[in-house]
Design a protein around this motif. Structure first.
Motif, PDB file in Angstrom:
ATOM      1  N   PHE A  33      53.235  44.209 -16.352  1.00  0.00           N
ATOM      2  CA  PHE A  33      53.955  43.520 -14.975  1.00  0.00           C
ATOM      3  C   PHE A  33      55.388  43.598 -14.627  1.00  0.00           C
ATOM      4  O   PHE A  33      56.222  44.192 -13.207  1.00  0.00           O
ATOM      5  CB  PHE A  33      53.936  42.293 -15.140  1.00  0.00           C
ATOM      6  CG  PHE A  33      54.765  40.639 -14.969  1.00  0.00           C
ATOM      7  CD1 PHE A  33      54.332  40.426 -13.168  1.00  0.00           C
ATOM      8  CD2 PHE A  33      55.294  39.815 -15.254  1.00  0.00           C
ATOM      9  CE1 PHE A  33      55.067  39.713 -12.629  1.00  0.00           C
ATOM     10  CE2 PHE A  33      56.495  38.891 -14.696  1.00  0.00           C
ATOM     11  CZ  PHE A  33      56.022  38.737 -13.132  1.00  0.00           C
ATOM     12  N   GLU A  36      56.154  47.579 -13.210  1.00  0.00           N
ATOM     13  CA  GLU A  36      55.344  47.416 -11.639  1.00  0.00           C
ATOM     14  C   GLU A  36      56.587  46.143 -10.737  1.00  0.00           C
ATOM     15  O   GLU A  36      56.555  47.233  -9.403  1.00  0.00           O
ATOM     16  CB  GLU A  36      53.759  47.705 -11.366  1.00  0.00           C
ATOM     17  CG  GLU A  36      53.345  48.061 -12.090  1.00  0.00           C
ATOM     18  CD  GLU A  36      53.300  49.982 -11.922  1.00  0.00           C
ATOM     19  OE1 GLU A  36      53.826  50.011 -10.355  1.00  0.00           O
ATOM     20  OE2 GLU A  36      53.507  50.241 -12.329  1.00  0.00           O
ATOM     21  N   TYR A  45      52.308  45.946  -8.204  1.00  0.00           N
ATOM     22  CA  TYR A  45      51.546  45.621  -9.064  1.00  0.00           C
ATOM     23  C   TYR A  45      50.339  45.668  -8.882  1.00  0.00           C
ATOM     24  O   TYR A  45      49.443  46.266  -9.925  1.00  0.00           O
ATOM     25  CB  TYR A  45      52.182  44.460  -9.460  1.00  0.00           C
ATOM     26  CG  TYR A  45      51.861  43.986 -10.669  1.00  0.00           C
ATOM     27  CD1 TYR A  45      51.478  44.351 -12.177  1.00  0.00           C
ATOM     28  CD2 TYR A  45      51.546  42.699 -10.890  1.00  0.00           C
ATOM     29  CE1 TYR A  45      51.648  44.063 -13.365  1.00  0.00           C
ATOM     30  CE2 TYR A  45      50.896  42.113 -12.099  1.00  0.00           C
ATOM     31  CZ  TYR A  45      50.830  42.829 -13.433  1.00  0.00           C
ATOM     32  OH  TYR A  45      50.963  41.888 -14.640  1.00  0.00           O
TER      33      TYR A  45
END
Length: 128
Positions: A33, A36, A45
């Protein structure tokens, strides 16, 4: 011994995580998480494999980094509908249909990143 969370992440980014502990998989999902979204925002993401672990990250965030992190990711995940699209191509299609821009979420994420030493908290979670 202090674990470098990003060295740990690099080691397991492209490997099978099934043999890892639940806590390790959760930390890696949170790293997916953070990596990205820091690289290309929520759009990036969700479009790529990092978003595959979004539900694991949402569940782990309250304990690992706190409720504001979980609320932010939960809000972003909810934009893609129920059930959460597990395939990156399905998520990309949903992103194309979004009427809500993701820039606001990106800005909130950057504030969270700036306000906490997330690396230290994740390293601590790996050490316990």
């Amino acid at each position: 011994m202090t674990i470098d969370v990003w060295e740990f992440y690099e080691e397991y980014t492209e490997s099978d995580r099934a043999l890892l502990s639940e806590r390790e998989r959760q930390v890696l999902a949170v790293c997916d998480f953070r990596q990205e979204v820091n690289s290309g925002g929520f759009d990036s993401y969700f479009r790529y494999v990092g978003g595959d672990t979004a539900l694991t990250a949402v569940a782990a965030l309250p304990r690992l980094l706190g409720s504001p992190w979980a609320e932010l990711l939960g809000e972003a995940v909810a934009l893609l509908g129920t059930p959460y699209p597990r395939d990156p191509d399905d998520r990309a299609a949903k992103l194309g249909d979004l009427e809500t821009p993701l820039g606001d979420l990106d800005a909130r994420f950057r504030k969270l990143e700036a306000s906490a030493n997330a690396d230290a908290r994740l390293a601590e979670a790996l050490s316990n």
